[in-house]
Design an enzyme around this catalytic site. Structure first.
Site, PDB file in Angstrom:
ATOM      1  N   GLY C  40      10.065   5.522   6.762  1.00  0.00           N
ATOM      2  CA  GLY C  40       9.069   5.129   5.957  1.00  0.00           C
ATOM      3  C   GLY C  40       9.011   5.809   4.649  1.00  0.00           C
ATOM      4  N   ALA C  44       3.008   8.031   2.369  1.00  0.00           N
ATOM      5  CA  ALA C  44       2.818   8.847   3.575  1.00  0.00           C
ATOM      6  C   ALA C  44       4.120   9.205   3.733  1.00  0.00           C
ATOM      7  CB  ALA C  44       2.156   8.122   4.741  1.00  0.00           C
ATOM      8  N   GLY C  45       5.142   8.266   4.042  1.00  0.00           N
ATOM      9  CA  GLY C  45       6.747   8.731   4.487  1.00  0.00           C
ATOM     10  C   GLY C  45       7.019   9.642   3.318  1.00  0.00           C
ATOM     11  N   HIS C 266     -10.022  -8.842   2.200  1.00  0.00           N
ATOM     12  CA  HIS C 266     -10.399  -8.700   1.167  1.00  0.00           C
ATOM     13  C   HIS C 266     -10.931  -9.810   0.288  1.00  0.00           C
ATOM     14  CE1 HIS C 266     -10.275  -7.155  -3.117  1.00  0.00           C
ATOM     15  NE2 HIS C 266     -10.111  -6.073  -2.861  1.00  0.00           N
ATOM     16  N   ARG C 330     -16.782  -5.104   1.078  1.00  0.00           N
ATOM     17  CA  ARG C 330     -15.860  -6.136   1.435  1.00  0.00           C
ATOM     18  C   ARG C 330     -15.965  -7.101   2.260  1.00  0.00           C
ATOM     19  NH1 ARG C 330     -10.494  -2.243   0.274  1.00  0.00           N
ATOM     20  NH2 ARG C 330     -10.517  -2.118  -1.941  1.00  0.00           N
ATOM     21  N   HIS C 401      -5.751  -8.012   4.190  1.00  0.00           N
ATOM     22  CA  HIS C 401      -5.319  -6.843   3.254  1.00  0.00           C
ATOM     23  C   HIS C 401      -4.955  -5.400   3.676  1.00  0.00           C
ATOM     24  CE1 HIS C 401      -5.691  -4.861  -0.375  1.00  0.00           C
ATOM     25  NE2 HIS C 401      -6.486  -4.156  -0.076  1.00  0.00           N
ATOM     26  N   GLU C 425      -1.143   4.215   6.723  1.00  0.00           N
ATOM     27  CA  GLU C 425      -1.728   3.134   7.364  1.00  0.00           C
ATOM     28  C   GLU C 425      -1.080   2.855   8.801  1.00  0.00           C
ATOM     29  OE1 GLU C 425      -1.584  -0.584   4.789  1.00  0.00           O
ATOM     30  OE2 GLU C 425      -2.396  -1.579   6.365  1.00  0.00           O
TER      31      GLU C 425
HETATM   32  C1  LIG Z   1      -2.272  -5.521  -2.869  1.00  0.00           C
HETATM   33  C2  LIG Z   1      -2.814  -4.105  -2.088  1.00  0.00           C
HETATM   34  C3  LIG Z   1      -3.365  -3.483  -2.792  1.00  0.00           C
HETATM   35  C4  LIG Z   1      -4.077  -2.240  -2.599  1.00  0.00           C
HETATM   36  N1  LIG Z   1      -4.823  -1.279  -3.211  1.00  0.00           N
HETATM   37  C5  LIG Z   1      -5.339  -0.327  -2.802  1.00  0.00           C
HETATM   38  C6  LIG Z   1      -6.350   0.554  -3.742  1.00  0.00           C
HETATM   39  O1  LIG Z   1      -6.487   0.171  -4.927  1.00  0.00           O
HETATM   40  N2  LIG Z   1      -6.536   1.740  -3.293  1.00  0.00           N
HETATM   41  C7  LIG Z   1      -6.312   2.142  -1.814  1.00  0.00           C
HETATM   42  O2  LIG Z   1      -6.591   3.335  -1.495  1.00  0.00           O
HETATM   43  N3  LIG Z   1      -5.445   1.536  -1.231  1.00  0.00           N
HETATM   44  C8  LIG Z   1      -4.876   0.194  -1.651  1.00  0.00           C
HETATM   45  N4  LIG Z   1      -4.196  -0.650  -0.723  1.00  0.00           N
HETATM   46  C9  LIG Z   1      -3.829   0.063   0.637  1.00  0.00           C
HETATM   47  C10 LIG Z   1      -2.600   0.776   0.410  1.00  0.00           C
HETATM   48  O3  LIG Z   1      -1.923   0.352  -0.614  1.00  0.00           O
HETATM   49  C11 LIG Z   1      -1.878   1.169   1.705  1.00  0.00           C
HETATM   50  O4  LIG Z   1      -2.601   1.151   2.742  1.00  0.00           O
HETATM   51  C12 LIG Z   1      -0.923   2.085   1.601  1.00  0.00           C
HETATM   52  O5  LIG Z   1      -0.091   2.372   0.589  1.00  0.00           O
HETATM   53  C13 LIG Z   1      -0.026   2.380   2.825  1.00  0.00           C
HETATM   54  O6  LIG Z   1       0.987   3.430   2.485  1.00  0.00           O
HETATM   55  P1  LIG Z   1       2.064   3.859   3.573  1.00  0.00           P
HETATM   56  O7  LIG Z   1       2.797   4.737   3.169  1.00  0.00           O
HETATM   57  O8  LIG Z   1       1.234   4.057   4.898  1.00  0.00           O
HETATM   58  O9  LIG Z   1       3.044   2.464   4.095  1.00  0.00           O
HETATM   59  P2  LIG Z   1       3.816   1.712   3.121  1.00  0.00           P
HETATM   60  O10 LIG Z   1       3.731   1.894   1.579  1.00  0.00           O
HETATM   61  O11 LIG Z   1       3.469   0.217   3.306  1.00  0.00           O
HETATM   62  O12 LIG Z   1       5.321   2.080   3.299  1.00  0.00           O
HETATM   63  C14 LIG Z   1       5.834   1.637   4.606  1.00  0.00           C
HETATM   64  C15 LIG Z   1       7.078   2.051   4.624  1.00  0.00           C
HETATM   65  O13 LIG Z   1       7.823   2.047   5.793  1.00  0.00           O
HETATM   66  C16 LIG Z   1       9.163   1.278   5.626  1.00  0.00           C
HETATM   67  N5  LIG Z   1       9.396   0.424   6.925  1.00  0.00           N
HETATM   68  C17 LIG Z   1       8.368  -0.212   7.432  1.00  0.00           C
HETATM   69  N6  LIG Z   1       8.874  -0.943   8.666  1.00  0.00           N
HETATM   70  C18 LIG Z   1       9.828  -0.068   8.599  1.00  0.00           C
HETATM   71  C19 LIG Z   1      11.011  -0.441   9.849  1.00  0.00           C
HETATM   72  N7  LIG Z   1      10.991  -1.101  10.721  1.00  0.00           N
HETATM   73  N8  LIG Z   1      12.016   0.279   9.655  1.00  0.00           N
HETATM   74  C20 LIG Z   1      12.378   1.284   8.584  1.00  0.00           C
HETATM   75  N9  LIG Z   1      11.415   1.344   7.477  1.00  0.00           N
HETATM   76  C21 LIG Z   1      10.474   0.616   7.711  1.00  0.00           C
HETATM   77  C22 LIG Z   1       9.094   0.532   4.503  1.00  0.00           C
HETATM   78  O14 LIG Z   1      10.371   0.356   4.004  1.00  0.00           O
HETATM   79  C23 LIG Z   1       8.078   1.394   3.685  1.00  0.00           C
HETATM   80  O15 LIG Z   1       9.005   2.512   2.941  1.00  0.00           O
HETATM   81  C24 LIG Z   1      -3.969  -1.851  -1.267  1.00  0.00           C
HETATM   82  C25 LIG Z   1      -2.959  -2.676  -0.479  1.00  0.00           C
HETATM   83  C26 LIG Z   1      -2.474  -3.549  -0.988  1.00  0.00           C
HETATM   84  C27 LIG Z   1      -1.764  -4.630  -0.063  1.00  0.00           C
END
Ligand SMILES: Cc1cc2nc3c(=O)[nH]c(=O)nc-3n(C[C@H](O)[C@H](O)[C@H](O)COP(=O)(O)OP(=O)(O)OC[C@H]3O[C@@H](n4cnc5c(N)ncnc54)[C@H](O)[C@@H]3O)c2cc1C
Ligand code: HEM
Ligand code: HEM
Ligand code: SF4
Ligand code: F3S
Ligand code: FES
Lengths: 231, 257, 637
Positions: C40, C44-45, C266, C330, C401, C425
């Site tokens: 990821g 986070a990643g 949402h 929400r 959402h 997440e």
């Molecule tokens: C439209 C929208 C608006 C939002 N607005 C807000 C906001 O205003 N404020 C807020 O705090 N939060 C908001 N959120 C929530 C927030 O954006 C996410 O919860 C957060 O960005 C998740 O980050 P993450 O690094 O955990 O995962 P992600 O950013 O989803 O990253 C996942 C990573 O894992 C990789 N991956 C996934 N599966 C695999 C696999 N099987 N093999 C290899 N790689 C894989 C992907 O390529 C990606 O790089 C919003 C979410 C959405 C959908």
């Protein structure tokens, strides 16, 4: 996958090896060439003041001696570098898109900007002919080339419409070249401003057109019989 | 409505590739462009034919994954719109559309309409960052930033790395993309220390990746879904020229510590 | 199985600092001898991979997009919270902690939340230094806004693209490490299985999405930061590629899955237009600050909104929640909209939508003010719907959402498999049963920049891990497993496309395990899902082969996992006989229709243990104790 490659430290390419560097060279040499085109035009326009004036001007130029040669050398170097970089970049562009589009639309660009790599070389061809025509006189249709009588040399060749036509076409291309080039060079050297750039672009266009009109006025005047050879 | 599509089909990087004609009946005007392609693909799969490969992810114009030429216009050529945000109401019954991948040596085709844009990542890797080891940062308000500067930085930072600028540029130059990052970071006080180095490294990488030069034609600006301005290219040129003119040769730089 | 949360003892204010000091360190000279696998590249990643590379570890980072910059974090609009109290309006670490625990409806772990609130402050500093162009005031200092009904202005934002800018900051730091060679990036590479050797996570099996090549990557620890599972609903605000595959395959290898039924819906998204719809687009919550939500009083009123007179409109939120009105949280706003539509008062062609009306705001503040505040959102709405919100009211409807549930982790973010860490997440940790707006970005970056660099060091320093080769039996077995799944999908050679199944599954989960759930519905879903899953494996049609760029095959594998997850969600929802946050069981509500918690019986984290496809999973409970924020009934009347 290649996106994992380790990158080289900055400084691994020299200024003249990068695209931006080459463009800067083109811009600077372009400015020099532009300067010449202006000066040359002002010189040439004296043709309307009659043979004595023009021939005298030519003599004056010659009398400058070393200074004249200095300028000529600067010009030669400028043309050389300008051409070298444009040819190098042209080659790069050929490579950069090996497979073209079946359909390609242009939304937001001038014809002049897309044809710099045509207008330039044609101007070059013209200049070469032009030198043979007026400077060395080795190619001089329309009567004998008389060293020093600049006025007649010019007028007699322009009386032949094909010669004039060729000149006029060349001038139009020069106009196009400058139409884009005169503002492009500033952008290439890093000048751009939301307020001034539109004005710069306008000025560039006006300049380009004025220069072309100035040059073209001479063959036209000859064809129209306003300028006649004097013996 | 009913559409005729001419789509570039290419099995893989080695395959030669060709345009293939498809009919799409029952296109609904509320569909997005990619949903229209989904419908085509569903029908192809039902017929046992290989579906058309195209990149996409967020489908709301922010991830920069999607992108294709529609009738010779990157992303379809609607201002500030990625192809995933493009809706079918802009087309009419009987239209013929030509869909082609981004074309550039630096963007080899992966399959059909999908290309490899790793070159853009490598340009960032070369210098498109500010060096701040995690945890070493001063308080967020320690350095005030002129609002105008931070707004301009934001304008440039909006780039989504889609590659449309390269695709639309008659020279296949990556000037708008690279200029956007150089402008984003170069406009902020935090980005000054590395400003020269950044410009040098990124411009050199641009060359190494076989992107051609910019001749200030301006098609990129029209194609850019984030409406990045031509000004950023001038900034790149300025920073690069200044950087190279003021740079000390390696050995002197070292002796100077 | 006993769940050891490893929460540090002592007062919560000092817990993290004390813990950091007690954590063992890895000798700098030895760091590069450790191989860390980060799956990821989102907030986070990306933050984790960059920070660990910087520390000198040998990092391999994976993502399924063609570039790490495209991770779904990029889509976040609204902003990121931090307890900076720059606005002197009474914010503090403790208040952010308090709000988050309360907002999570008392189903989160206090210690984790407190740490999150503490490091939130460093996140902003880090991002500013990276060049994230946060909004500023004329004085040059950072601007804030109040978000998601918070009483203080603690949300930092960069236009409507906060997530993009934060991710680019992390991405640039990551690319720097890639350029320096300390991180090796694998884009278009999907993790398909976890390799567990002697009870420790030691590697992953991946598929190169361009060539289909199956590879084994061995390491000393594996970090999953693979995002949420909202796409189980098929229609969601998530990117098309978001999936549960990485988490789920780890779950199958023994990592417990916590609170799967906690999903966030949402309230302000653009409604579904037709059955071809592929995703839903979020409209920022801020719209509710000035827009008024209403539906026609009489059922099936098909008149144009503007021709419906004032007294025939029902501003139901203002009516039901006089004090909060259109700004209720929400989950409440979403359920209220659903209730109106179920009652037949929904608007638009599909009847699944309510009006969000700016007419009054425009009258009151003038068009220009509204344009200045929401211009880009209005544009986005018009681009998608073709309607001009300045003239006709917007139509909105709730959409999936965010998912609060995820793999169970302890205070060190380590799952129940030693050496498997889960960030962002993808883990269940900090938001309890409901996430506050602008807190997910905060959590992702907190985990990646400021938590994992410390806690993983402790694991490495205190665990004896032998060198192992790529062909240990466990790796071979995992590869065989991956290949057989792929072959099964390719050989089914059925009649229906992957998407058609995903759509059908999504509808079931949305109808019975969506905004509001009840026992009967959940039981129904639990009979429908397995049946559909059976059919899927027999009748799905995936063309082509594994040895090519095959997007249907990628989807097919993900949908297969969504089937199994969907079942677990329903089981969890059925098991939790209470309503809390995003989990609303119709049987358990106050007379006013509020979520009714049962703290006596359900104040725990439900962590599920996998026992095989179709086999009932085993429930493990982590009891929750609240020493600082004492559970109370939410009320927004
Ligand atoms: C439209 C929208 C608006 C939002 N607005 C807000 C906001 O205003 N404020 C807020 O705090 N939060 C908001 N959120 C929530 C927030 O954006 C996410 O919860 C957060 O960005 C998740 O980050 P993450 O690094 O955990 O995962 P992600 O950013 O989803 O990253 C996942 C990573 O894992 C990789 N991956 C996934 N599966 C695999 C696999 N099987 N093999 C290899 N790689 C894989 C992907 O390529 C990606 O790089 C919003 C979410 C959405 C959908
Ligand atoms: C009187 C002669 C000439 C003048 C005054 C002139 C001037 C200029 C100027 C000012 C530019 C703009 C540079 C920039 O954008 O940075 C330019 C560009 C160019 N010139 Fe010339 N030039 C002349 C002759 C030539 C010749 C002989 C050639 C070709 C062999 C040529 C080829 C080009 C090309 C290809 C460009 C495009 C470069 C670019 O914009 O990126 N020019 N010229
Ligand atoms: C109608 C237009 C023109 C006329 C009448 C004209 C006339 C002349 C004449 C008479 C000479 C010889 C001067 C001398 O030997 O003393 C000359 C030289 C020259 N002209 Fe032109 N010219 C024209 C346009 C141009 C243009 C457009 C260019 C370049 C783009 C050009 C480039 C030159 C050069 C390079 C020389 C040689 C200068 C030297 O001897 O150092 N001319 N021109
Ligand atoms: S500059 Fe514009 S067109 Fe180019 S990559 Fe960025 S967003 Fe795409
Ligand atoms: S179109 Fe190409 S030439 Fe320069 S201005 Fe844009 S990159
Ligand atoms: S799919 Fe993300 S920008 Fe189009």
């Amino acid at each position: 996958m290649s996106a994992t490659a380790v990158t080289l430290p900055p400084g691994s390419l020299r200024f003249w090896q990068t695209t931006v560097g080459k463009k800067a060279i083109m811009a600077v040499t372009g400015i020099i060439l532009f300067g010449f085109v202006i000066g040359h035009l002002l010189g040439n326009l004296q043709i309307f003041a009659g043979p004595e004036k023009l021939n005298h001007y030519a003599v004056q130029l010659r009398s400058l001696g070393p200074l004249l040669w200095a300028t000529r050398i600067v010009l030669l170097i400028a043309v050389g570098l300008h051409i070298w970089s444009s040819v190098a970049l042209w080659a790069l562009q050929r490579e950069a898109r090996p497979i073209g589009y079946v359909k390609k639309a242009n939304i937001n660009s001038t014809y002049a900007s897309r044809t710099m790599y045509w207008s330039g070389p044609i101007i070059l061809a013209f200049v070469i002919y032009h030198l043979l025509n007026f400077t060395f006189g080795s190619v001089h249709p329309g009567g004998a080339f008389v060293e020093g009588s600049v006025y007649n040399n010019a007028v007699t060749s322009f009386q032949l419409w094909p010669v004039s036509l060729f000149y006029i076409i060349a001038m139009v291309l020069l106009c196009m070249h400058l139409y884009h080039g005169l503002w492009s060079m500033l952008q290439s050297l890093g000048f751009s401003h939301p307020v001034y750039t539109p004005w710069v672009q306008l000025l560039a266009k006006i300049f380009a057109i004025l220069i072309a009109i100035g040059y073209i006025s001479i063959p036209v005047a000859v064809l129209a019989g306003i300028l006649k050879p004097v013996f | 409505m009913k559409l005729t599509l001419h789509i570039w089909r290419q099995k893989n990087a080695q395959d030669k590739g060709r345009m293939v004609r498809y009919e799409v009946p029952n296109v609904n005007e509320h569909m997005s462009f990619l949903e229209m392609l989904d419908v085509l693909n569903e029908s192809l799969i039902e017929k046992g034919e290989d579906p058309v490969a195209f990149d996409h992810d967020c489908r709301e114009g922010i991830c920069g994954m999607c992108g294709m030429m529609v009738n010779g216009k990157a992303h379809g050529g609607f201002p500030g719109t990625t192809v995933c945000q493009l809706h079918m109401r802009h087309f009419k019954d009987g239209d013929e559309l030509y869909l082609e991948p981004w074309r550039a040596k630096a963007f080899p085709v992966v399959k059909d309409l999908a290309v490899n844009r790793g070159a853009l990542d490598r340009i960032i890797a070369a210098g498109g960052f500010i060096t701040v080891p995690t945890g070493s940062a001063p308080d967020g308000n320690a350095i005030p930033v002129k609002k105008q500067d931070s707004d301009l930085a934001m304008d440039a930072a909006a780039c989504i790395g889609c590659g449309a600028c390269v695709a639309a540029c008659p020279n296949a130059a990556a000037a708008l993309f690279t200029g956007a990052k150089i402008s984003h970071l170069g406009q902020l006080p935090q980005g000054q220390a590395e400003r020269d180095r950044r410009a040098l490294a990124m411009v050199e990488q641009m060359r190494i990746e076989d992107f051609a030069n910019c001749t200030n034609i301006g098609e990129c600006v029209a194609a850019c879904p984030k409406e990045i301005k031509l000004e950023v290219i001038a900034r790149m040129n300025r920073d690069y020229i200044k950087g190279s003119l003021t740079k000390r040769p390696q050995r002197l730089a070292e002796s100077a510590g | 199985m006993e769940l050891k949360a490893n929460i540090p003892s002592g007062p919560i204010e000092q817990a993290w600092d004390k813990h950091k000091f007690e954590l063992k360190l890895v000798n700098p000279a030895n760091k590069r001898k450790y191989n860390l696998i980060v799956v990821g590249s989102g907030l986070a990643g990306g933050a984790a991979a960059a920070s660990l590379g910087e520390l000198g570890y040998n990092v391999q980072c994976f993502c399924y997009q063609d570039s790490p910059r495209r991770a779904h974090s990029i889509a976040a609009q609204g902003g990121i919270n931090a307890a900076k109290n720059y606005h002197n309006d009474g914010d503090s670490v403790y208040r952010l902690f308090y709000d988050t625990v309360k907002g999570g409806d008392f189903r989160a772990r206090e210690a984790n939340v407190y740490r999150l609130a503490q490091v939130s402050v460093n996140i902003i500093d880090q991002c500013v230094a990276q060049g994230v162009p946060f909004a500023r005031e004329y004085g040059g200092l950072l601007d804030n806004r109040s978000f998601g009904g918070a009483q203080v202005s603690r949300t930092f934002y960069a236009r409507g693209q906060t997530g993009q800018q934060l991710l680019l900051g992390a991405y640039q730091a990551l690319e720097r490490q890639i350029g320096l060679g300390s991180v090796k990036m694998y884009p278009r590479t999907e993790m398909l299985d976890l390799i567990v050797v002697d009870g420790h996570a030691r590697g992953i099996v991946t598929r190169d999405m361009l060539t289909g090549k199956i590879d084994v990557h061995i390491g000393d620890a594996v970090i999953l930061a693979t995002g949420g599972y909202g796409n189980v609903f098929y229609l969601s605000t998530n990117a098309k590629g978001c999936n549960v595959t990485a988490s789920w395959r780890a779950h199958k290898r023994g990592a417990l899955f916590a609170n799967p039924c906690y999903t966030q819906i949402h309230p302000t998204c653009i409604p579904v237009a037709g059955d071809y719809q592929s995703k839903l687009t979020l409209m920022s919550e801020s719209l509710r600050n000035d827009g008024r939500i209403w539906v026609p009083k009489q059922k099936g009123d098909k008149r144009a909104p503007n021709s419906i007179p004032e007294d025939e409109r029902d501003y139901y939120l203002e009516r039901r929640y006089p004090s909060f009105g259109n700004l209720v949280p929400r989950d409440i706003a979403s359920r209220a909209a659903k209730a109106e539509c179920d009652a037949g008062r929904g608007v638009g062609e599909t009847g699944l939508g309510v009006y969000l009306d700016f007419a009054d705001a425009i009258k009151r503040l003038g068009k220009s003010k509204i344009e200045e505040r929401y211009g880009n959102l209005f544009e986005m709405y018009e681009r998608i719907t073709g309607e001009n919100p300045y003239e006709v009211p917007m139509r909105i409807y709730p959409a999936s959402h965010y998912t609060m549930g995820g793999l169970w982790v302890d205070y060190n973010l380590m799952s129940t498999i030693p050496g498997l860490f889960v960030l962002g997440e993808a883990n269940f940790s900090d938001h309890g049963a409901n996430r506050l707006g602008a807190s997910a970005l905060m959590q992702g970056l907190a985990d990646g920049y400021f938590v994992i660099p410390y806690t993983i060091g402790n694991y490495l320093a205190t665990t004896k891990l032998g060198k192992i080769a790529n062909d240990v039996p466990e790796a071979k077995e995992a590869v065989a497993n991956v290949t057989s799944v792929t072959q099964r999908l390719l050989n089914a050679k059925g009649t229906r496309t992957v998407d058609s199944y995903h759509r059908e599954l999504g509808k079931i989960v949305w109808d019975y395990c969506g905004m509001a759930r009840n026992a009967a519905g959940l039981q129904k879903a639990l009979s429908l899902i397995p049946a559909l899953r059976e059919e899927y494996w027999k009748n799905v049609r995936v063309l082509g082969s594994n040895e090519e760029f095959n997007q249907s095959l990628e989807k097919a594998g993900r949908v297969a996992d969504f089937f199994e997850l969907a079942e677990l969600m329903c089981i969890d929802a059925l098991d939790r006989d209470e309503s809390c946050g995003g989990h609303f069981r119709e049987e358990y509500q106050t007379p006013e229709g509020e979520a009714l918690r049962d703290d006596a019986n359900f104040s725990y984290v439900a962590a599920w243990e996998y026992k095989g496809v179709g086999q009932p999973p085993v429930l493990n409970k982590e009891p929750l104790t609240f020493n600082y924020v004492h559970p109370s009934q939410r009320s927004y009347k």
